[in-house]
Design a protein around this motif. Sequence first.
Motif: not given
Length: 268
Positions: A16, A20, A58, A60, A92, A95-96, A99, A186-187
Amino acid sequence: MSDDVEIERARLSEEFRRKSHRRLPGREPAQVAIHFGVRVQSGSKQGLRIDREKYAQINKRSSSYWRRDQAPELWDSLDEYYEDDEHRVLTDSWCIEQQERALRNFDLNMAYFDSLDRQEFRRSVDTAIASHRGMVEVTDLNRWDGKTGLYVMVLDDYCQAYVGVTESAGGIKARIRQHWSTTKAFDRLLWGGVEESILAIDSFRALDTTRIFAASVKDPHGLENKVMESFPNQFLSNRIPGGRGDLIGFAARVGVDIVKTRELPEQP
């Protein structure tokens, strides 16, 4: 906690950190331009045109929050995606993956835009605008300061149009500038699957908008869907139907599928 779990957590944290940091650009000199009569400026992380290198950075922090007692079963099913008990911080690993999925969707959308017929797009815009009385081309947004109504943002380089309305005090000028300066959370970059999610209008930047049309009307919500329906679906970047926000929210709560998607051809 077992040693294997600790090792896996350490591996994900390092992955991560590496990914990031690679995605976050360094501070760059601000770009400034006069666009549709107003001054636009890039931030340190976003330019004035959409850029894959600055897309899907990214973050979080979850962009939405709701309590467990509102939907316990759904809440519990999402536990694995959050680091904290309150579901405010994403893991993490999530998020990875997010992305990677978002960048894949970005590439599919760009390939899709390239496949569209530009002459057909221009004709579609002309037809849609001409079919609704009161629609005029905007060359200076300052003249729409405080004027509420309906607007159409045209992105000729991508053969896309976006239809929106505003009843806020700032009017159409403020609403369009908000699109230009806002970054999609991002999400929430994906709205549907990787192969079907429409690239959000807020992911584009100021100079991506090449034409603007607007109409000052008393009931812009009543006109919104009519204008949207004037465009072939392949040329429209709206992710949800038009109409009043409270009614759209109600439709979603009672199970009506409001997500607008498109079939993005798979690329090698």
